[in-house]
Scaffold this motif. Structure first.
Motif, PDB file in Angstrom:
ATOM      1  N   PHE A  49       8.265   0.194   0.576  1.00 41.77           N
ATOM      2  CA  PHE A  49       8.931  -0.976   1.319  1.00 41.77           C
ATOM      3  C   PHE A  49       8.228  -2.459   0.859  1.00 41.77           C
ATOM      4  CE2 PHE A  49      10.700   2.282   4.350  1.00 41.77           C
ATOM      5  CZ  PHE A  49      12.109   2.237   3.940  1.00 41.77           C
ATOM      6  N   SER A  50       6.948  -2.211   0.829  1.00 40.80           N
ATOM      7  CA  SER A  50       6.007  -3.619   0.871  1.00 40.80           C
ATOM      8  C   SER A  50       6.154  -4.089  -0.654  1.00 40.80           C
ATOM      9  CB  SER A  50       4.533  -3.003   0.916  1.00 40.80           C
ATOM     10  OG  SER A  50       4.032  -2.350  -0.045  1.00 40.80           O
ATOM     11  N   GLN A  51       6.675  -2.932  -1.449  1.00 41.32           N
ATOM     12  CA  GLN A  51       7.015  -3.652  -2.811  1.00 41.32           C
ATOM     13  C   GLN A  51       8.327  -3.945  -3.057  1.00 41.32           C
ATOM     14  OE1 GLN A  51       5.132  -3.785  -5.876  1.00 41.32           O
ATOM     15  NE2 GLN A  51       3.553  -4.222  -3.926  1.00 41.32           N
ATOM     16  N   ARG A  52       9.105  -4.055  -1.964  1.00 38.22           N
ATOM     17  CA  ARG A  52      10.582  -4.692  -1.897  1.00 38.22           C
ATOM     18  C   ARG A  52      11.603  -3.486  -2.498  1.00 38.22           C
ATOM     19  NH1 ARG A  52       9.009  -9.145  -4.901  1.00 38.22           N
ATOM     20  NH2 ARG A  52      10.865  -8.802  -6.120  1.00 38.22           N
ATOM     21  N   TYR A  53      11.042  -2.277  -2.225  1.00 39.79           N
ATOM     22  CA  TYR A  53      12.112  -1.029  -2.473  1.00 39.79           C
ATOM     23  C   TYR A  53      12.873  -0.735  -1.296  1.00 39.79           C
ATOM     24  CZ  TYR A  53       9.823   0.466  -6.805  1.00 39.79           C
ATOM     25  OH  TYR A  53       9.348   0.433  -8.172  1.00 39.79           O
ATOM     26  N   ARG A  54      14.070  -0.230  -1.565  1.00 38.72           N
ATOM     27  CA  ARG A  54      14.817  -0.134  -0.156  1.00 38.72           C
ATOM     28  C   ARG A  54      15.525   1.246  -0.588  1.00 38.72           C
ATOM     29  NH1 ARG A  54      20.275  -0.665  -1.794  1.00 38.72           N
ATOM     30  NH2 ARG A  54      20.652  -1.653  -3.733  1.00 38.72           N
ATOM     31  N   ILE A  55      16.027   1.832   0.494  1.00 39.35           N
ATOM     32  CA  ILE A  55      16.735   3.227   0.508  1.00 39.35           C
ATOM     33  C   ILE A  55      18.333   2.677   0.136  1.00 39.35           C
ATOM     34  CG2 ILE A  55      17.382   5.203   1.739  1.00 39.35           C
ATOM     35  CD1 ILE A  55      14.848   4.791   3.786  1.00 39.35           C
ATOM     36  N   ALA A  56      18.632   3.353  -1.101  1.00 37.56           N
ATOM     37  CA  ALA A  56      19.754   2.849  -1.734  1.00 37.56           C
ATOM     38  C   ALA A  56      20.720   4.125  -1.500  1.00 37.56           C
ATOM     39  CB  ALA A  56      19.476   2.518  -2.928  1.00 37.56           C
ATOM     40  N   SER A  57      20.311   5.341  -1.441  1.00 40.48           N
ATOM     41  CA  SER A  57      21.196   6.520  -1.347  1.00 40.48           C
ATOM     42  C   SER A  57      20.468   7.796  -0.855  1.00 40.48           C
ATOM     43  CB  SER A  57      21.720   6.776  -2.842  1.00 40.48           C
ATOM     44  OG  SER A  57      20.703   7.221  -3.824  1.00 40.48           O
ATOM     45  N   TYR A  58      21.419   8.843  -0.579  1.00 37.63           N
ATOM     46  CA  TYR A  58      20.784  10.248  -0.320  1.00 37.63           C
ATOM     47  C   TYR A  58      20.723  10.710  -1.786  1.00 37.63           C
ATOM     48  CZ  TYR A  58      22.374   9.655   4.387  1.00 37.63           C
ATOM     49  OH  TYR A  58      22.619   9.202   5.801  1.00 37.63           O
ATOM     50  N   HIS A  59      19.707  11.436  -1.776  1.00 37.90           N
ATOM     51  CA  HIS A  59      19.549  12.397  -3.075  1.00 37.90           C
ATOM     52  C   HIS A  59      19.683  13.859  -2.733  1.00 37.90           C
ATOM     53  CE1 HIS A  59      17.527  13.681  -6.789  1.00 37.90           C
ATOM     54  NE2 HIS A  59      17.563  14.733  -6.238  1.00 37.90           N
ATOM     55  N   PHE A  60      21.048  14.594  -3.205  1.00 37.12           N
ATOM     56  CA  PHE A  60      21.181  15.764  -2.802  1.00 37.12           C
ATOM     57  C   PHE A  60      20.713  16.965  -4.020  1.00 37.12           C
ATOM     58  CE2 PHE A  60      24.309  13.322  -0.797  1.00 37.12           C
ATOM     59  CZ  PHE A  60      24.464  13.923   0.561  1.00 37.12           C
ATOM     60  N   VAL A  61      20.391  17.811  -3.576  1.00 38.98           N
ATOM     61  CA  VAL A  61      19.927  19.066  -4.824  1.00 38.98           C
ATOM     62  C   VAL A  61      20.610  20.423  -4.087  1.00 38.98           C
ATOM     63  CG1 VAL A  61      17.753  19.504  -3.201  1.00 38.98           C
ATOM     64  CG2 VAL A  61      18.117  20.093  -5.842  1.00 38.98           C
ATOM     65  N   ARG A  62      21.070  21.185  -5.086  1.00 38.34           N
ATOM     66  CA  ARG A  62      21.328  22.412  -4.771  1.00 38.34           C
ATOM     67  C   ARG A  62      20.641  23.322  -5.608  1.00 38.34           C
ATOM     68  NH1 ARG A  62      25.464  26.222  -7.174  1.00 38.34           N
ATOM     69  NH2 ARG A  62      26.024  27.673  -5.362  1.00 38.34           N
TER      70      ARG A  62
END
Length: 130
Positions: free
Chosen positions: A115-128
């Motif tokens: 977050f301090s590097q300006r990343y944001r949560i953009a999606s869910y990551h799904f795995v099966r």
């Protein structure tokens, strides 16, 4: 890398995996090293990344691995590595850098860094799994 990927217990197998499998696919490693008076400096942090292209994002940089040894956390090594990969991406004409991070409570400090590097949560990551 063992601080993040605890299953990597065999240094020779790790080197083979990186050199013979991942590096030919474009994987690169950056490291932060301590200053030592001996002939060999120890890595205190490492970042593995690659460039890829897909329909959703076009060309992008993906950070596969970012790890700092516990005794060197909070000293700015991971920040410096992220800043360097951002520079490399810009030099390649790429504006988006992606990464995934686990959601376990012990990952909170890493999330704060992102977050301090300006990343944001953009999606869910799904795995099966099978």
């Amino acid at each position: 890398m063992r601080a993040l990927r605890g299953h990597l217990t065999d240094p020779a197998a790790f080197a083979t995996q990186v050199d013979e499998v991942q590096r030919p696919q474009g994987y690169r490693l950056l490291g932060a090293f301590t200053e030592k008076r001996s002939e060999r400096a120890d890595a205190v942090a490492v970042l593995g990344f690659r460039f890829a292209t897909n329909l959703a994002w076009g060309r992008f940089c993906y950070v596969d691995d970012l790890s700092t040894v516990p005794e060197a956390r909070g000293e700015g090594h991971a920040t410096a590595l992220l800043e360097r990969v951002h520079e490399i991406a810009a030099d390649e004409g790429v504006s988006m850098v992606h990464l995934d991070s686990g959601v376990q409570p012990e990952r909170a400090a890493a999330h704060g860094l992102y977050f301090s590097q300006r990343y944001r949560i953009a999606s869910y990551h799904f795995v099966r799994e099978p």
